[in-house]
Design an enzyme around this catalytic site. Structure first.
Site, PDB file in Angstrom:
ATOM      1  CB  SER A 296       5.358  -2.224  12.022  1.00 15.69           C
ATOM      2  OG  SER A 296       4.993  -0.867  12.305  1.00 15.69           O
TER       3      SER A 296
ATOM      4  CG  ASN B  36      -1.778   1.207   1.360  1.00 12.94           C
ATOM      5  OD1 ASN B  36      -1.813   2.049   0.460  1.00 12.94           O
ATOM      6  ND2 ASN B  36      -2.503   1.308   2.464  1.00 12.94           N
TER       7      ASN B  36
ATOM      8  CD  GLU C  31      -3.008   5.126   7.026  1.00 12.59           C
ATOM      9  OE1 GLU C  31      -2.990   5.182   5.779  1.00 12.59           O
ATOM     10  OE2 GLU C  31      -2.076   4.626   7.700  1.00 12.59           O
TER      11      GLU C  31
ATOM     12  CE  LYS D 209      -0.408   2.966   4.781  1.00 18.84           C
ATOM     13  NZ  LYS D 209      -0.296   2.978   6.222  1.00 18.84           N
TER      14      LYS D 209
ATOM     15  CD  GLU E  89      -3.201  -2.613   7.391  1.00 17.42           C
ATOM     16  OE1 GLU E  89      -2.280  -2.931   6.657  1.00 17.42           O
ATOM     17  OE2 GLU E  89      -3.648  -1.455   7.458  1.00 17.42           O
TER      18      GLU E  89
HETATM   19  O1  LIG Z   1      -1.767  -0.697   4.560  1.00 16.20           O
HETATM   20  C1  LIG Z   1      -0.693  -0.834   5.151  1.00 16.20           C
HETATM   21  C2  LIG Z   1      -0.581  -0.596   6.557  1.00 16.20           C
HETATM   22  O2  LIG Z   1      -1.248   0.532   6.977  1.00 16.20           O
HETATM   23  C3  LIG Z   1       0.748  -0.862   7.187  1.00 16.20           C
HETATM   24  O3  LIG Z   1       1.616   0.239   7.109  1.00 16.20           O
HETATM   25  P1  LIG Z   1       3.108   0.078   7.675  1.00 16.20           P
HETATM   26  O4  LIG Z   1       3.670  -1.174   7.041  1.00 16.20           O
HETATM   27  O5  LIG Z   1       3.820   1.317   7.217  1.00 16.20           O
HETATM   28  O6  LIG Z   1       3.001  -0.055   9.137  1.00 16.20           O
END
Ligand SMILES: O=C[C@H](O)COP(=O)(O)O
Length: 245
Positions: free
Chosen positions: A206, A8, A93, A10, A161
Site C-alpha cells: 500500500s 509490480n 502471493e 502483477k 511486504e
Molecule cells: O509487490 C507489490 C506488493 O504486493 C504491494 O502491492 P500494493 O502496493 O498494491 O499494496
C-alpha cells in the site's frame, strides 16, 4: 545508496496498456532508479519500449531449473534473454497461491544469480503473525531460508511486504517499518558481513504518493516495491519523486 522504486504490475493489463504504461514511466523518469515488472508475456515488448532508457525491467517469478520439462514455467535465462535484469521471487502471493517455501525461493534465487539476474526476494508476516508479536521472528526466518550464499555480494535485493498491507490500503506504522528494516539489516550483516550494509531493503504494501515520503525517510528503507500504484504512471513517478535524494 541510490533508491530503487520497483513496480509490480502483477496480472494486470493488455499488451497495449503495458506499452503505454512503460512509455509513461519512461517519459517521466528522473532521480531514483526505476524498475517495472510486467506480466511475463509483456516482458519483451516492455523491454523494447524501455530500451536505452534508465528504467529497468524485471520478471515476477522464474523457475529454479535452467531448462527442462516444466510446462508453463520460465527459466531465469529466458527472462534474462528477453531483456529483464531483475526478478521478483517469493512474493507472498506466490508463497500463498503456489505453495512456495523458503527453500523453493532460495533455489530460484540461486538460478537467478546464475543467469545474471538480480533477485528481489520478498518476505513478510501475516496479520495473525503480526498480532502474535512474531513479525520480526517470521521475517528473520524467511530471510535465513530464502537467501542463497552470495546474495549480498551479487547485489540481491530484499523486499519487506507485510501480507496484510498488500492491496489493503493499510500499512504498518513508520516505527514498525523502521524496526523490521533494522532487524533485517542486522540479520543480513550477521550472515553476509559488512557488504550487506549496501543491500537494498525495499518496503512494499500500500505504498502511495501520499505515504511514500514518510516511509522513505526511515533508516534502512532504500526504496519500495509498489503494486497498485505502479499501474498509473503518474502515481508511480510521484512515489519515486518522494525519495529524498
Ligand atoms: O509487490 C507489490 C506488493 O504486493 C504491494 O502491492 P500494493 O502496493 O498494491 O499494496
Amino acid at each position: 545508496m541510490r533508491p530503487l522504486i520497483a513496480g509490480n504490475w502483477k496480472m494486470h493489463g493488455t499488451l497495449r496498456e503495458a506499452a503505454r504504461l512503460a512509455e509513461g514511466v519512461r517519459e517521466g523518469v528522473k532521480g531514483a532508479d526505476l524498475l517495472v515488472c510486467p506480466p511475463a508475456v509483456h516482458l519483451h515488448p516492455v523491454a523494447v519500449v524501455l530500451l536505452g532508457s534508465p528504467v529497468a525491467v524485471g520478471a515476477q517469478d522464474c523457475h529454479a531449473a535452467a531448462k527442462g520439462a516444466h510446462t508453463g514455467d520460465l527459466s531465469a535465462e529466458m527472462v534474462r534473454d528477453v531483456g529483464a535484469t531483475h526478478v521478483i521471487l517469493g512474493h507472498s502471493e506466490r508463497r500463498a497461491n503456489h505453495g512456495e517455501t523458503d527453500a523453493d525461493v532460495r533455489a530460484k534465487a540461486e538460478a537467478a544469480l546464475a543467469a545474471g539476474l538480480i533477485p528481489i526476494v520478498c518476505v513478510g508476516e501475516t496479520e495473525a503473525e503480526r498480532l502474535a508479536g512474531e513479525a520480526e521472528a517470521v521475517v528473520t526466518k524467511q530471510l535465513a531460508g530464502s537467501l542463497p550464499d552470495g546474495f549480498a555480494a551479487a547485489g540481491g535485493i530484499v523486499a519487506y511486504e507485510p501480507v496484510w498491507a498488500i492491496g489493503t490500503g493499510r500499512t504498518p506504522t513508520e516505527a514498525e517499518v523502521a524496526a523490521i528494516h533494522g532487524t533485517m539489516r542486522q540479520s543480513l550483516v550477521g550472515r553476509f558481513g559488512e557488504k550487506a550494509q549496501g543491500t537494498r531493503l525495499l518496503y512494499g504494501g500500500s505504498v502511495k504518493p501520499g505515504n511514500a515520503a514518510g516511509i522513505f525517510a526511515l533508516a534502512n528503507v532504500d526504496g519500495a516495491l509498489v503494486g497498485g500504484a505502479s499501474l498509473v504512471a503518474a502515481d508511480f513517478l510521484a512515489i519515486a519523486q518522494a525519495f529524498p535524494v
